[in-house]
Design a protein around this motif. Structure first.
Motif, PDB file in Angstrom:
ATOM      1  N   ARG A 281      32.233  99.438 -40.511  1.00 29.31           N
ATOM      2  CA  ARG A 281      33.665 100.398 -40.507  1.00 29.31           C
ATOM      3  C   ARG A 281      33.123 101.182 -38.964  1.00 29.31           C
ATOM      4  O   ARG A 281      34.170 101.436 -38.201  1.00 29.31           O
ATOM      5  N   TRP A 282      31.998 101.849 -38.712  1.00 28.23           N
ATOM      6  CA  TRP A 282      31.768 102.692 -37.762  1.00 28.23           C
ATOM      7  C   TRP A 282      31.081 102.176 -35.985  1.00 28.23           C
ATOM      8  O   TRP A 282      31.349 102.478 -35.524  1.00 28.23           O
ATOM      9  N   GLY A 283      30.229 101.167 -36.541  1.00 28.39           N
ATOM     10  CA  GLY A 283      30.077  99.905 -34.945  1.00 28.39           C
ATOM     11  C   GLY A 283      30.518  98.835 -34.776  1.00 28.39           C
ATOM     12  O   GLY A 283      30.103  98.008 -33.921  1.00 28.39           O
ATOM     13  N   LYS A 284      31.297  98.293 -35.343  1.00 24.38           N
ATOM     14  CA  LYS A 284      31.775  96.466 -34.999  1.00 24.38           C
ATOM     15  C   LYS A 284      32.846  96.727 -34.340  1.00 24.38           C
ATOM     16  O   LYS A 284      33.270  97.379 -34.461  1.00 24.38           O
ATOM     17  N   ALA A 285      32.202  96.320 -33.232  1.00 26.40           N
ATOM     18  CA  ALA A 285      33.063  95.767 -32.070  1.00 26.40           C
ATOM     19  C   ALA A 285      34.024  94.574 -32.489  1.00 26.40           C
ATOM     20  O   ALA A 285      33.693  94.012 -32.561  1.00 26.40           O
ATOM     21  N   ALA A 286      35.623  94.739 -31.854  1.00 25.85           N
ATOM     22  CA  ALA A 286      36.184  93.362 -32.197  1.00 25.85           C
ATOM     23  C   ALA A 286      36.160  92.100 -30.778  1.00 25.85           C
ATOM     24  O   ALA A 286      36.451  92.894 -29.616  1.00 25.85           O
ATOM     25  N   TYR A 287      35.750  91.365 -30.694  1.00 29.22           N
ATOM     26  CA  TYR A 287      35.787  90.443 -29.941  1.00 29.22           C
ATOM     27  C   TYR A 287      37.140  89.997 -29.688  1.00 29.22           C
ATOM     28  O   TYR A 287      37.323  88.745 -29.399  1.00 29.22           O
ATOM     29  N   GLU A 288      37.473  90.803 -29.191  1.00 28.86           N
ATOM     30  CA  GLU A 288      38.553  90.517 -28.343  1.00 28.86           C
ATOM     31  C   GLU A 288      38.850  90.263 -26.888  1.00 28.86           C
ATOM     32  O   GLU A 288      37.849  91.134 -26.565  1.00 28.86           O
ATOM     33  N   SER A 289      39.035  89.627 -25.733  1.00 29.91           N
ATOM     34  CA  SER A 289      39.636  89.887 -24.929  1.00 29.91           C
ATOM     35  C   SER A 289      40.071  88.847 -23.903  1.00 29.91           C
ATOM     36  O   SER A 289      41.199  88.501 -24.593  1.00 29.91           O
ATOM     37  N   VAL A 290      40.234  88.657 -22.503  1.00 36.38           N
ATOM     38  CA  VAL A 290      41.383  88.145 -22.010  1.00 36.38           C
ATOM     39  C   VAL A 290      41.547  86.946 -21.658  1.00 36.38           C
ATOM     40  O   VAL A 290      41.870  85.896 -21.180  1.00 36.38           O
ATOM     41  N   ASP A 291      40.220  86.098 -22.302  1.00 39.32           N
ATOM     42  CA  ASP A 291      40.188  84.184 -22.696  1.00 39.32           C
ATOM     43  C   ASP A 291      40.535  83.648 -23.206  1.00 39.32           C
ATOM     44  O   ASP A 291      40.572  82.578 -23.813  1.00 39.32           O
ATOM     45  N   GLY A 292      41.457  84.820 -24.008  1.00 38.28           N
ATOM     46  CA  GLY A 292      41.972  83.830 -25.472  1.00 38.28           C
ATOM     47  C   GLY A 292      41.563  84.529 -26.627  1.00 38.28           C
ATOM     48  O   GLY A 292      41.909  84.147 -28.015  1.00 38.28           O
ATOM     49  N   LYS A 293      40.782  84.665 -26.569  1.00 38.97           N
ATOM     50  CA  LYS A 293      39.844  85.024 -27.876  1.00 38.97           C
ATOM     51  C   LYS A 293      39.797  86.351 -28.795  1.00 38.97           C
ATOM     52  O   LYS A 293      41.167  87.462 -28.144  1.00 38.97           O
ATOM     53  N   SER A 294      39.955  86.261 -29.843  1.00 37.42           N
ATOM     54  CA  SER A 294      40.895  88.016 -30.806  1.00 37.42           C
ATOM     55  C   SER A 294      40.340  86.422 -31.842  1.00 37.42           C
ATOM     56  O   SER A 294      40.930  86.371 -32.817  1.00 37.42           O
ATOM     57  N   GLU A 295      40.069  87.885 -32.489  1.00 40.04           N
ATOM     58  CA  GLU A 295      39.789  87.482 -34.559  1.00 40.04           C
ATOM     59  C   GLU A 295      40.849  87.772 -35.739  1.00 40.04           C
ATOM     60  O   GLU A 295      41.391  86.940 -36.323  1.00 40.04           O
ATOM     61  N   HIS A 296      41.374  89.079 -34.943  1.00 40.37           N
ATOM     62  CA  HIS A 296      42.885  89.142 -35.772  1.00 40.37           C
ATOM     63  C   HIS A 296      43.700  88.233 -35.549  1.00 40.37           C
ATOM     64  O   HIS A 296      44.745  87.478 -36.838  1.00 40.37           O
ATOM     65  N   GLY A 297      44.013  87.269 -34.192  1.00 43.29           N
ATOM     66  CA  GLY A 297      44.313  86.344 -33.534  1.00 43.29           C
ATOM     67  C   GLY A 297      44.422  84.598 -34.591  1.00 43.29           C
ATOM     68  O   GLY A 297      45.417  84.144 -34.932  1.00 43.29           O
ATOM     69  N   GLN A 298      42.954  85.017 -34.792  1.00 41.38           N
ATOM     70  CA  GLN A 298      42.831  83.896 -35.679  1.00 41.38           C
ATOM     71  C   GLN A 298      42.682  83.614 -36.275  1.00 41.38           C
ATOM     72  O   GLN A 298      43.057  82.359 -37.778  1.00 41.38           O
ATOM     73  N   ILE A 299      42.354  84.735 -37.013  1.00 43.06           N
ATOM     74  CA  ILE A 299      43.027  84.659 -38.745  1.00 43.06           C
ATOM     75  C   ILE A 299      44.067  84.422 -39.187  1.00 43.06           C
ATOM     76  O   ILE A 299      43.945  83.681 -40.246  1.00 43.06           O
ATOM     77  N   GLN A 300      44.800  85.066 -38.394  1.00 41.84           N
ATOM     78  CA  GLN A 300      46.980  84.214 -38.174  1.00 41.84           C
ATOM     79  C   GLN A 300      46.900  83.422 -38.513  1.00 41.84           C
ATOM     80  O   GLN A 300      47.508  82.990 -39.105  1.00 41.84           O
ATOM     81  N   TYR A 301      46.042  82.562 -37.252  1.00 43.70           N
ATOM     82  CA  TYR A 301      46.192  81.346 -36.760  1.00 43.70           C
ATOM     83  C   TYR A 301      46.002  80.390 -38.194  1.00 43.70           C
ATOM     84  O   TYR A 301      46.496  79.484 -38.714  1.00 43.70           O
ATOM     85  N   LEU A 302      44.693  80.396 -38.471  1.00 44.42           N
ATOM     86  CA  LEU A 302      43.925  80.057 -40.066  1.00 44.42           C
ATOM     87  C   LEU A 302      44.763  80.342 -41.286  1.00 44.42           C
ATOM     88  O   LEU A 302      44.960  79.418 -42.021  1.00 44.42           O
ATOM     89  N   LEU A 303      45.553  81.845 -41.493  1.00 46.25           N
ATOM     90  CA  LEU A 303      46.871  81.276 -42.355  1.00 46.25           C
ATOM     91  C   LEU A 303      48.152  81.319 -42.542  1.00 46.25           C
ATOM     92  O   LEU A 303      48.263  80.402 -43.464  1.00 46.25           O
ATOM     93  N   HIS A 304      48.199  80.783 -40.885  1.00 44.95           N
ATOM     94  CA  HIS A 304      49.731  79.816 -40.983  1.00 44.95           C
ATOM     95  C   HIS A 304      49.501  78.438 -40.949  1.00 44.95           C
ATOM     96  O   HIS A 304      50.418  77.440 -40.986  1.00 44.95           O
ATOM     97  N   HIS A 305      48.100  78.157 -41.120  1.00 46.85           N
ATOM     98  CA  HIS A 305      47.668  76.408 -40.228  1.00 46.85           C
ATOM     99  C   HIS A 305      46.838  76.447 -41.029  1.00 46.85           C
ATOM    100  O   HIS A 305      45.429  75.644 -39.922  1.00 46.85           O
ATOM    101  N   PRO A 306      46.451  76.530 -42.822  1.00 46.90           N
ATOM    102  CA  PRO A 306      44.805  75.808 -43.242  1.00 46.90           C
ATOM    103  C   PRO A 306      44.959  74.703 -43.103  1.00 46.90           C
ATOM    104  O   PRO A 306      43.433  73.961 -42.926  1.00 46.90           O
ATOM    105  N   LEU A 307      45.632  73.570 -42.895  1.00 41.39           N
ATOM    106  CA  LEU A 307      45.399  72.492 -43.235  1.00 41.39           C
ATOM    107  C   LEU A 307      45.188  71.677 -41.843  1.00 41.39           C
ATOM    108  O   LEU A 307      44.174  70.950 -41.812  1.00 41.39           O
TER     109      LEU A 307
END
Length: 463
Positions: A281-307
């Motif tokens: 909670r205090w030390g994790k850095a999110a791997y968000e960047s301008v090259d299209g990587k996004s932890e939050h975005g990838q999780i949302q993608y997996l939830l919407h396209h699980p197959l």
């Protein structure tokens, strides 16, 4: 009881001898690795050492200074030493010169204290680096240079990892020779002689898997066995996908002993929750960047396209399968030092032979069938979770190939295959000559791994 002990003595005697031999070979490999591998020339070793330095000073939590940056304050001279060979990585024509080695050896712990980001190791729990932390304490207490302290940390980490693995071999009752072969691969030995948390993670996986092979279908599991397995699983807190193995003893035990194994399940999950609420909670850095990587975005993608993810996994293994298998066996240094092609081929053939040797019988008891099915199911689940974690953290949202996957991530996963294998006592009783033969061949493989690893590192780094 006396008859039972007499019947099990050939296995115990054999495994203990093999464990002692492995201890000698493993420690020799660690010393060889320290001698031939330049400082920080193992993946992420500078950040692992920096994280261990934080822990040694009582700073259990890293400092998050930005949403995508977490680290701490370290001596500038130390960081210069840790990154002295950065230009050698992935440049096969670069070698370690005498002048540069002299520079690395003479630098101490001085210089101004500056902030450095170590986001990929910042949330590793404090117990991930026991050997490195003790090495740093001793090195600074005796005023050793950074170089000497680093090598001492490698040595103590290797001593702990090889000792735990030797204990695992001595205690193993299923797939013992497969475990020895897995622990003898150049990649495994290379990581054992490093400052990486992988040393403790892999050796703890070996010990946990070996302890689970002692789980019988008749006698109740001892509390020593249950607590031992539970505490081994604590090492997995830094690698959450591995925590799925905590449910394995619960799934493979008779229902009458189900409640006892809940203790081994509860231990790592309670620790994980505590670490998630504090360190992560205090030390994790999110791997968000301008090259299209996004932890939050990838999780949302997996939830919407699980197959779509199974296809992504299959495509990844199709495209990267050969390289991943090579990394699993051993691609040394900063993943740029390959072994001779013949060694890879021989390792694969040897592994297939051992798997066939330990292949469970087609006709067996319902409890044995359950053990095999549940073990393989959990191994597959762990493999999928490793792939998902790399897909979320390192891969561009929606990409059809997993980025950042490395063969070494699957070594601790493969260790648990031994839980599904045939018991060694049965093989010793029914095929003693064959068992002795493969025992000798396995030890020969371990020796060849040490020689091959030392030769490859020497050719790669030294003029």
């Amino acid at each position: 009881m006396k008859g039972s002990l007499s019947a099990s003595w050939p296995l115990l005697h054999n495994c203990r001898k093999t464990a002692i031999i492995y201890l000698i070979i493993g420690l020799s490999a660690v010393l060889s690795n320290i001698w031939f591998t330049p400082i920080s020339e193992i993946p992420d070793e500078p950040n692992h050492f920096a994280r261990a330095l934080q822990i040694s000073e009582g700073h259990f939590y890293s400092k998050r200074v930005a949403p995508n940056d977490s680290g701490g304050y370290f001596p500038a001279d130390m960081m210069r030493v840790l990154h002295a060979y950065d230009d050698v990585n992935f440049h096969a024509d670069q070698r370690v010169t005498a002048g540069r080695l002299a520079f690395v050896k003479q630098n101490g712990w001085g210089g101004p204290v500056k902030y450095y980001g170590i986001a990929n190791t910042a949330v590793n729990p404090p117990w991930s680096y026991p050997g490195v932390v003790v090495g740093i304490w001793l090195g600074r207490a005796f005023h050793f240079s950074v170089f000497t302290t680093f090598m001492l940390a490698r040595a103590l980490t290797g001593l702990l990892a090889v000792t735990l693995t030797s204990l695992a071999i001595a205690l193993c009752r299923r797939g013992a020779l497969f475990l020895v072969a897995l622990a003898s691969m150049p990649m495994t030995l290379h990581l054992f002689g490093s400052c990486s948390q992988d040393a403790l993670l892999i050796s703890a996986a070996f010990l946990a898997a070996a302890l689970l092979t002692r789980q019988g279908d008749g006698a109740p599991p001892s509390w020593a066995l249950i607590w031992g397995v539970g505490f081994c699983f604590i090492a997995f807190v830094g690698k959450p996908p591995m925590l799925v193995f905590a449910i394995l003893p619960v799934l493979t035990t008779p229902l009458i002993w189900f409640w006892r194994w809940l203790v081994s399940l509860a231990i790592p999950f309670i620790v994980s929750i505590g670490w998630a609420l504090t360190g992560i909670r205090w030390g994790k850095a999110a791997y968000e960047s301008v090259d299209g990587k996004s932890e939050h975005g990838q999780i949302q993608y997996l939830l919407h396209h699980p197959l779509q993810f199974p296809g992504t996994m299959l495509r990844t293994f199709h495209l990267q399968g050969q390289h991943l298998s090579e990394q699993f066996i051993g691609v040394l240094g900063w993943l740029d030092t390959f072994l001779p092609r013949a060694f890879y081929v021989a390792s694969v053939i040897f592994a297939l032979i051992l798997l066939a040797f330990y292949l469970p019988k087609i006709r067996q008891s319902a409890w044995e069938t359950r053990r095999v099915v549940m073990t393989l199911t959990v191994v597959i689940c762990a493999t999928i979770l490793v792939c998902i974690s790399l897909y979320v953290i390192w891969t561009i949202v929606g990409q059809d190939e997993i980025i950042g996957l490395q063969g070494r991530y699957f070594i601790p996963v493969a260790a648990f295959l031994i839980v599904a294998m045939r018991p060694d006592p049965a093989l010793i009783a029914t095929r003693p000559a064959t068992y002795r033969l493969w025992n000798v061949v396995t030890i020969g493989y371990a020796l060849s791994s040490v020689v091959t690893m030392a030769w490859s590192l020497n050719v790669r780094y030294w003029p």
